[in-house]
Design a protein around this motif. Sequence first.
Motif, PDB file in Angstrom:
ATOM      1  N   GLN A  75      -3.089  -3.258   5.712  1.00 27.27           N
ATOM      2  CA  GLN A  75      -2.659  -2.020   6.794  1.00 27.27           C
ATOM      3  C   GLN A  75      -3.827  -1.995   7.726  1.00 27.27           C
ATOM      4  O   GLN A  75      -3.896  -1.268   8.527  1.00 27.27           O
ATOM      5  CB  GLN A  75      -2.496  -0.914   6.073  1.00 27.27           C
ATOM      6  CG  GLN A  75      -0.993  -0.665   5.692  1.00 27.27           C
ATOM      7  CD  GLN A  75      -0.614  -1.435   4.470  1.00 27.27           C
ATOM      8  OE1 GLN A  75      -1.463  -2.151   3.711  1.00 27.27           O
ATOM      9  NE2 GLN A  75       0.883  -1.842   4.422  1.00 27.27           N
ATOM     10  N   THR A  94       0.935  -1.288  -0.015  1.00 26.43           N
ATOM     11  CA  THR A  94      -0.085   0.045   0.167  1.00 26.43           C
ATOM     12  C   THR A  94       0.853   1.384  -0.015  1.00 26.43           C
ATOM     13  O   THR A  94       0.309   2.421  -0.460  1.00 26.43           O
ATOM     14  CB  THR A  94      -0.931  -0.064   1.223  1.00 26.43           C
ATOM     15  OG1 THR A  94      -1.786  -1.164   1.360  1.00 26.43           O
ATOM     16  CG2 THR A  94      -1.822   1.107   1.155  1.00 26.43           C
ATOM     17  N   LEU A  95       2.134   1.210   0.561  1.00 28.36           N
ATOM     18  CA  LEU A  95       2.868   2.264   0.675  1.00 28.36           C
ATOM     19  C   LEU A  95       3.981   2.655  -0.502  1.00 28.36           C
ATOM     20  O   LEU A  95       4.461   3.499  -0.638  1.00 28.36           O
ATOM     21  CB  LEU A  95       3.679   2.117   2.007  1.00 28.36           C
ATOM     22  CG  LEU A  95       3.022   2.024   3.226  1.00 28.36           C
ATOM     23  CD1 LEU A  95       4.017   1.740   4.525  1.00 28.36           C
ATOM     24  CD2 LEU A  95       2.133   3.190   3.676  1.00 28.36           C
ATOM     25  N   THR A 116       5.464  -2.430   6.789  1.00 27.12           N
ATOM     26  CA  THR A 116       5.835  -1.110   6.298  1.00 27.12           C
ATOM     27  C   THR A 116       6.795  -1.145   5.288  1.00 27.12           C
ATOM     28  O   THR A 116       7.211  -0.048   4.763  1.00 27.12           O
ATOM     29  CB  THR A 116       6.129  -0.179   7.376  1.00 27.12           C
ATOM     30  OG1 THR A 116       6.938  -0.718   8.195  1.00 27.12           O
ATOM     31  CG2 THR A 116       4.803   0.059   8.558  1.00 27.12           C
ATOM     32  N   GLY A 139      -5.318  -1.860   0.573  1.00 23.95           N
ATOM     33  CA  GLY A 139      -5.057  -1.319   1.915  1.00 23.95           C
ATOM     34  C   GLY A 139      -5.439  -2.428   2.807  1.00 23.95           C
ATOM     35  O   GLY A 139      -5.800  -2.081   4.188  1.00 23.95           O
ATOM     36  N   ILE A 162       0.387   2.864   8.712  1.00 23.26           N
ATOM     37  CA  ILE A 162       0.539   3.656   7.680  1.00 23.26           C
ATOM     38  C   ILE A 162       1.177   4.746   8.199  1.00 23.26           C
ATOM     39  O   ILE A 162       0.605   5.802   8.682  1.00 23.26           O
ATOM     40  CB  ILE A 162      -0.874   4.247   6.726  1.00 23.26           C
ATOM     41  CG1 ILE A 162      -1.319   2.791   6.427  1.00 23.26           C
ATOM     42  CG2 ILE A 162      -0.696   5.181   5.921  1.00 23.26           C
ATOM     43  CD1 ILE A 162      -2.736   3.221   5.555  1.00 23.26           C
TER      44      ILE A 162
END
Length: 480
Positions: free
Chosen positions: A217, A84-85, A171, A214, A134
């Motif tokens: 997360q 997602t990041l 992450t 997402g 996040i």
Amino acid sequence: MLHLPRASIVLALAVGVVGQGILSPPPESRALQCVLTDAWPSGPGTPLLPQIPPADLQSIMRQVNPANINATIVKLVSFGTRNTLSSQTDPVRGIGAARDWIATQMRAYAAAARAGTTASVEVSGYEQQPANSIPFAVNISNVVGTIQGSEEPTRVYIITGHYDSRNSNVTNFEDDAPGADDDASGVAVAMELFRIMVKMAPPKATIMLGAVAGEEQGLFGSGFFAKQMKAAGMDVQGMFTNDIVGSSKADNGVVDAHSIRLFAQGIPSTATLAQSQARVSVGGENDSPARELARFVDSVASNAFTDMTVRVIYRLDRFLRGGDHRPFLEQGFPAARFTEPNENFAHQHQNVRVDPTTGVQFGDLIEFCDMNYIARVARVNAAAIWSLAQAPGTPKGVSIDTSQLTNNSTLKWTAGSSTSLAGYEIVWRPTTAFSWQAVVPVGLVSQATIALSKDDAIFGVRAVGKNGYRSPAAYPCANC
């Protein structure tokens, strides 16, 4: 009354229907998989047999192609990481490239829709501020294909997979996170069904097939999607997430290539304390909307046509895990989770590596996915969502008369207005049975009395369409 062993009836049904060549099952198929009991209970009605897929549904299942599923997973893995990041703008690596490819593919499918079938694809989302895992603001984008219902467009059924991936550190958005099983497999199921279903005559209710972001997360994409549906006033009567549906082999070597787990919550997430107490007081804790949805899936998808058995699990989810069905449950929608029967945890949430001591390969690699198995999972999903969307909606306002002591049982419900509605059926089972075991047709009415005590059985009401499709049963619990 019939008092025949259910296994004998199912075997006869398999020989009589499959033997006619309506759909030739694989050689290893077992005859019409379903939950069997030793004998039918004594009481009103006739034995309730598994629903046989009509010709349109059989056509859909025949078109599921393992090669297409493989191509989708290969492409998704090729983006390196879909964390997602990760990058939203790199054209070849990261979640943005994956999102854009999914949208392009699904729009191409929509453009090839059958004349008269309205299909569209939307990419929608929002900017998620730092929270949970996040560390900085990031876009959460869902890609959803919609096939509009021809008669009841606001009655909706949904299937999703999540296209984001992760490795050992949620992450870590720089190192590879192939995400082949978790959850390119679920995305491939949704995309393959969209490819096929847009070429069919439109279903009576709306079908939505999508890839959400997402999830790793904190279920952010699915949470946004569920809130969208609630805000739009959509009547979501069934939602399924396919999350980790790519392999049938566990880390201990156990293989189960012909079953899929379906996790179904008991007492609804939205129930107040008073509603929960009311449900428990009448023995309805095992008849939540989610569990009625799961029973329905078992009845339409555990058979020789899918070559699968749906193993309903009486839990919200696995221990220490969560899935994209949860936000839909929290919005009051019936929802459940498909997951493979034997998980290999060395291939989930792991950096790609080989342990130097044991030689064990870690990482969610495509080599551990079984494309034929995923195709069977897709057929289960097809049987579920098409049967739901072609049937009348689940009856509403179902209650049972408790105003007086009687050995009969009177059920009431709100009559539907669809022109495709043929009537209603009351189904029942002993309180200890998993599945509905007998059915009593009652016609196009809104009330019926059955010669069986409400103290001894569990009742439900289901709607019957003129096309032969039947809805999930609704449990009579007015105060639940």
